[in-house]
Design a protein around this motif. Sequence first.
Motif, PDB file in Angstrom:
ATOM      1  N   LEU A 285       0.828  -1.169   0.209  1.00 11.39           N
ATOM      2  CA  LEU A 285      -0.010  -0.128  -0.110  1.00 11.39           C
ATOM      3  C   LEU A 285       0.833   1.334  -0.115  1.00 11.39           C
ATOM      4  CD1 LEU A 285      -2.886  -0.982   2.635  1.00 11.39           C
ATOM      5  CD2 LEU A 285      -3.051  -0.937   0.042  1.00 11.39           C
ATOM      6  N   CYS A 286       1.896   1.098   0.754  1.00 15.79           N
ATOM      7  CA  CYS A 286       2.839   2.418   0.708  1.00 15.79           C
ATOM      8  C   CYS A 286       3.512   2.506  -0.521  1.00 15.79           C
ATOM      9  CB  CYS A 286       3.965   2.303   1.851  1.00 15.79           C
ATOM     10  SG  CYS A 286       3.720   2.396   3.503  1.00 15.79           S
ATOM     11  N   GLY A 287       3.852   1.561  -1.393  1.00 16.19           N
ATOM     12  CA  GLY A 287       4.266   1.844  -2.680  1.00 16.19           C
ATOM     13  C   GLY A 287       3.128   2.189  -3.523  1.00 16.19           C
ATOM     14  N   ILE A 288       2.129   1.797  -3.649  1.00 15.96           N
ATOM     15  CA  ILE A 288       0.896   2.335  -4.473  1.00 15.96           C
ATOM     16  C   ILE A 288       0.728   3.753  -4.221  1.00 15.96           C
ATOM     17  CG2 ILE A 288      -1.404   2.092  -4.972  1.00 15.96           C
ATOM     18  CD1 ILE A 288      -1.194  -0.818  -4.560  1.00 15.96           C
ATOM     19  N   TRP A 289       0.530   4.145  -2.784  1.00 16.91           N
ATOM     20  CA  TRP A 289       0.200   5.544  -2.363  1.00 16.91           C
ATOM     21  C   TRP A 289       1.237   6.352  -2.742  1.00 16.91           C
ATOM     22  CZ3 TRP A 289      -4.280   2.840  -1.768  1.00 16.91           C
ATOM     23  CH2 TRP A 289      -5.330   3.712  -1.512  1.00 16.91           C
ATOM     24  N   SER A 290       2.461   5.833  -2.763  1.00 15.35           N
ATOM     25  CA  SER A 290       3.663   6.607  -2.946  1.00 15.35           C
ATOM     26  C   SER A 290       3.509   7.159  -4.685  1.00 15.35           C
ATOM     27  CB  SER A 290       4.861   5.997  -2.820  1.00 15.35           C
ATOM     28  OG  SER A 290       5.169   5.936  -1.365  1.00 15.35           O
ATOM     29  N   LEU A 291       3.034   6.332  -5.320  1.00 18.22           N
ATOM     30  CA  LEU A 291       3.145   6.745  -6.653  1.00 18.22           C
ATOM     31  C   LEU A 291       1.838   7.740  -6.901  1.00 18.22           C
ATOM     32  CD1 LEU A 291       3.181   3.122  -8.322  1.00 18.22           C
ATOM     33  CD2 LEU A 291       5.077   4.691  -8.305  1.00 18.22           C
ATOM     34  N   ALA A 292       0.886   7.342  -6.111  1.00 21.39           N
ATOM     35  CA  ALA A 292      -0.258   8.545  -6.093  1.00 21.39           C
ATOM     36  C   ALA A 292       0.235   9.866  -5.744  1.00 21.39           C
ATOM     37  CB  ALA A 292      -1.500   7.962  -5.586  1.00 21.39           C
ATOM     38  N   THR A 293       0.892   9.804  -4.604  1.00 18.27           N
ATOM     39  CA  THR A 293       1.018  11.059  -3.856  1.00 18.27           C
ATOM     40  C   THR A 293       2.368  11.972  -4.714  1.00 18.27           C
ATOM     41  OG1 THR A 293       2.803  10.108  -2.381  1.00 18.27           O
ATOM     42  CG2 THR A 293       0.840  10.641  -1.514  1.00 18.27           C
ATOM     43  N   ALA A 294       3.158  11.050  -5.398  1.00 21.03           N
ATOM     44  CA  ALA A 294       4.020  11.636  -6.141  1.00 21.03           C
ATOM     45  C   ALA A 294       3.532  12.558  -7.509  1.00 21.03           C
ATOM     46  CB  ALA A 294       5.220  10.494  -6.815  1.00 21.03           C
ATOM     47  N   ALA A 295       2.640  11.995  -7.975  1.00 23.39           N
ATOM     48  CA  ALA A 295       1.754  12.691  -8.977  1.00 23.39           C
ATOM     49  C   ALA A 295       1.338  14.267  -8.747  1.00 23.39           C
ATOM     50  CB  ALA A 295       0.746  12.037  -9.535  1.00 23.39           C
ATOM     51  N   VAL A 296       1.065  14.445  -7.313  1.00 25.05           N
ATOM     52  CA  VAL A 296       0.607  15.751  -6.903  1.00 25.05           C
ATOM     53  C   VAL A 296       2.003  16.527  -6.055  1.00 25.05           C
ATOM     54  CG1 VAL A 296      -1.539  15.363  -6.739  1.00 25.05           C
ATOM     55  CG2 VAL A 296      -0.246  14.984  -4.710  1.00 25.05           C
ATOM     56  N   GLY A 297       3.268  15.961  -6.292  1.00 22.43           N
ATOM     57  CA  GLY A 297       4.530  16.533  -5.710  1.00 22.43           C
ATOM     58  C   GLY A 297       4.588  16.196  -4.267  1.00 22.43           C
ATOM     59  N   ALA A 298       4.299  15.183  -3.804  1.00 24.28           N
ATOM     60  CA  ALA A 298       4.302  14.589  -2.282  1.00 24.28           C
ATOM     61  C   ALA A 298       5.189  13.642  -2.009  1.00 24.28           C
ATOM     62  CB  ALA A 298       2.812  14.414  -1.775  1.00 24.28           C
ATOM     63  N   VAL A 299       5.830  13.572  -0.762  1.00 20.40           N
ATOM     64  CA  VAL A 299       6.967  12.779  -0.495  1.00 20.40           C
ATOM     65  C   VAL A 299       6.244  11.063  -0.083  1.00 20.40           C
ATOM     66  CG1 VAL A 299       7.075  12.957   2.064  1.00 20.40           C
ATOM     67  CG2 VAL A 299       9.215  12.249   0.571  1.00 20.40           C
ATOM     68  N   SER A 300       7.128  10.003  -0.283  1.00 21.21           N
ATOM     69  CA  SER A 300       6.621   8.803   0.011  1.00 21.21           C
ATOM     70  C   SER A 300       5.866   8.804   1.213  1.00 21.21           C
ATOM     71  CB  SER A 300       7.876   7.750  -0.204  1.00 21.21           C
ATOM     72  OG  SER A 300       8.774   7.997  -1.306  1.00 21.21           O
ATOM     73  N   THR A 301       4.822   7.702   1.024  1.00 19.91           N
ATOM     74  CA  THR A 301       3.926   7.171   1.932  1.00 19.91           C
ATOM     75  C   THR A 301       4.551   6.164   2.908  1.00 19.91           C
ATOM     76  OG1 THR A 301       2.164   7.800   0.765  1.00 19.91           O
ATOM     77  CG2 THR A 301       1.762   6.200   2.498  1.00 19.91           C
ATOM     78  N   CYS A 302       4.374   6.338   4.186  1.00 15.77           N
ATOM     79  CA  CYS A 302       4.817   5.199   5.319  1.00 15.77           C
ATOM     80  C   CYS A 302       3.596   4.968   6.263  1.00 15.77           C
ATOM     81  CB  CYS A 302       6.004   5.877   5.801  1.00 15.77           C
ATOM     82  SG  CYS A 302       5.881   7.325   6.975  1.00 15.77           S
ATOM     83  N   LEU A 303       4.012   4.014   6.987  1.00 15.95           N
ATOM     84  CA  LEU A 303       3.291   3.819   8.343  1.00 15.95           C
ATOM     85  C   LEU A 303       3.840   4.390   9.391  1.00 15.95           C
ATOM     86  CD1 LEU A 303       0.859   1.868   9.496  1.00 15.95           C
ATOM     87  CD2 LEU A 303       2.612   0.121  10.078  1.00 15.95           C
ATOM     88  N   THR A 304       3.150   5.473   9.957  1.00  6.73           N
ATOM     89  CA  THR A 304       3.833   6.640  10.899  1.00  6.73           C
ATOM     90  C   THR A 304       3.938   5.658  12.265  1.00  6.73           C
ATOM     91  OG1 THR A 304       3.734   8.503  11.970  1.00  6.73           O
ATOM     92  CG2 THR A 304       1.648   7.547  11.183  1.00  6.73           C
ATOM     93  N   GLY A 305       5.128   6.103  12.930  1.00  6.99           N
ATOM     94  CA  GLY A 305       5.261   5.716  14.371  1.00  6.99           C
ATOM     95  C   GLY A 305       4.682   6.618  15.540  1.00  6.99           C
ATOM     96  N   PRO A 306       5.054   8.052  15.305  1.00  8.34           N
ATOM     97  CA  PRO A 306       4.365   8.831  16.440  1.00  8.34           C
ATOM     98  C   PRO A 306       3.003   8.694  16.450  1.00  8.34           C
ATOM     99  CG  PRO A 306       6.211   9.759  15.394  1.00  8.34           C
ATOM    100  CD  PRO A 306       5.864   8.660  14.861  1.00  8.34           C
ATOM    101  N   THR A 307       2.252   9.156  15.409  1.00  8.98           N
ATOM    102  CA  THR A 307       0.748   9.102  15.381  1.00  8.98           C
ATOM    103  C   THR A 307       0.277   7.986  15.757  1.00  8.98           C
ATOM    104  OG1 THR A 307       1.050  10.811  13.318  1.00  8.98           O
ATOM    105  CG2 THR A 307      -1.045   9.827  13.717  1.00  8.98           C
ATOM    106  N   ASN A 308       0.673   6.645  15.293  1.00 11.22           N
ATOM    107  CA  ASN A 308      -0.090   5.593  15.970  1.00 11.22           C
ATOM    108  C   ASN A 308       0.396   5.432  17.254  1.00 11.22           C
ATOM    109  OD1 ASN A 308      -1.132   4.059  13.469  1.00 11.22           O
ATOM    110  ND2 ASN A 308       0.740   4.007  12.723  1.00 11.22           N
TER     111      ASN A 308
END
Length: 422
Positions: A285-308
């Motif tokens: 999912l991080c890979g797929i969403w990183s492709l989508a976010t890159a299309a609008v100029g955003a850095v790669s998606t990840c499963l966050t630690g602090p927020t979780n």
Amino acid sequence: MTTTEEPTRSEDAQTRPPRFERPPWPPAGPRRLLRDLGGAYAANGLIGLIFSATGPVAVILAAGSAGGLSPGQMASWIFGVFFLNGILTVLASWLYRQPLAFFWTIPGTIIVGGSLTHLSWPEVLGAFLVTGLLILALGLTGRVRQVMAMLPMPIVMAMVAGVFLKFGTDLVHAVGTDAAVAVPMVVAFVLLASRAALGRWMPPILGALLVGATAVAVTGRFHPTGAGTPWIAAPMFQAPQFTWQAITELVVPLAITVIVVQNGQGAAVLTSAGHKPPMNVGTVLCGIWSLATAAVGAVSTCLTGPTNALLVASGQRTRQYTAAVVCGLLAVVVGLFAPLFVQLMLATPAAFVATLGGLAMLRALQGSFVAAFGSRYTLGALVTFLVTVSNVQFLNIGAAFWGLIAGLLVSRVMEPGDFRKG
């Protein structure tokens, strides 16, 4: 004499866990979702969103400003990391019935900020897309845990410490150059962080933001520009440019920060709270969403630690997924109003953003030092840290990459015992 039959291949396949973790079935319906949701979980979701929308956003703005990005480009970046990742957070948390907050790689953002001093924005976008493809390919192998184990965590965290260090020094610099804004923020943060009762009532980073905003207003330092800027997001779809320099410099460090640093931290937080995060599916999912976010100029998606960690701070384990759903829905709203958010933040003095980002990264910087120098591979970690903070470039490739390479080589030659220990 009795013989023990070995299990057949089909029996062995049945006993092995599936490569891609399956969500419970059927998914939670609207009634169950509303029944599981409660005030405490909604509050945790709100706090998780507030954390993500304060200090970490200051990190994006600092990196974007240092790289010469326009307010429109930064608004599109913030739209991607909130709106698109908010949707992913809602869907994943609902399907797996556990908190799975996906946002963006903060150390990756800082690496990008350094690279923007000599790479063009289209080149960085091309590296974002290649990074997404690499993360997706690794996720599809179903061997993410093995890949994570190949890199010694102390050396990886030494690279992170080197990348984070600038935010600590910028915080000190802000206190020295603009005390009227920075000092009240630091005092508020320390008071709230050192008093547990106060910290539960008001998250320290939020308190620092409110006190800083008051200081900016009192000193007459709020200077909004671009009065005609729309409030609603209009994401900028930008054409990437693929160059070997950008790909070599950014892809491997970005992928490491996602898979090893951020996803590893997020998985550790959730596992310690009694959850079983789907790491292979999460990486895909991080890979797929990183492709989508890159299309609008955003850095790669990840499963966050602090927020979780904030989402699982209280409540029953089986109901904590509702906190992540609330956090994801609120993130979608923040993403929709990204231009307004960027306009307000950029209207404040530079010390406000630097102090907010530095305070937000303080614990992360501490944790990265402890993880890097607390046990094994310490010499390799030291070399990694020194090379990373030196900002040296070789073959037009940035210091974070060479820090990892140098640290691994030194540790392999001079600390072989640490590798043998596993």
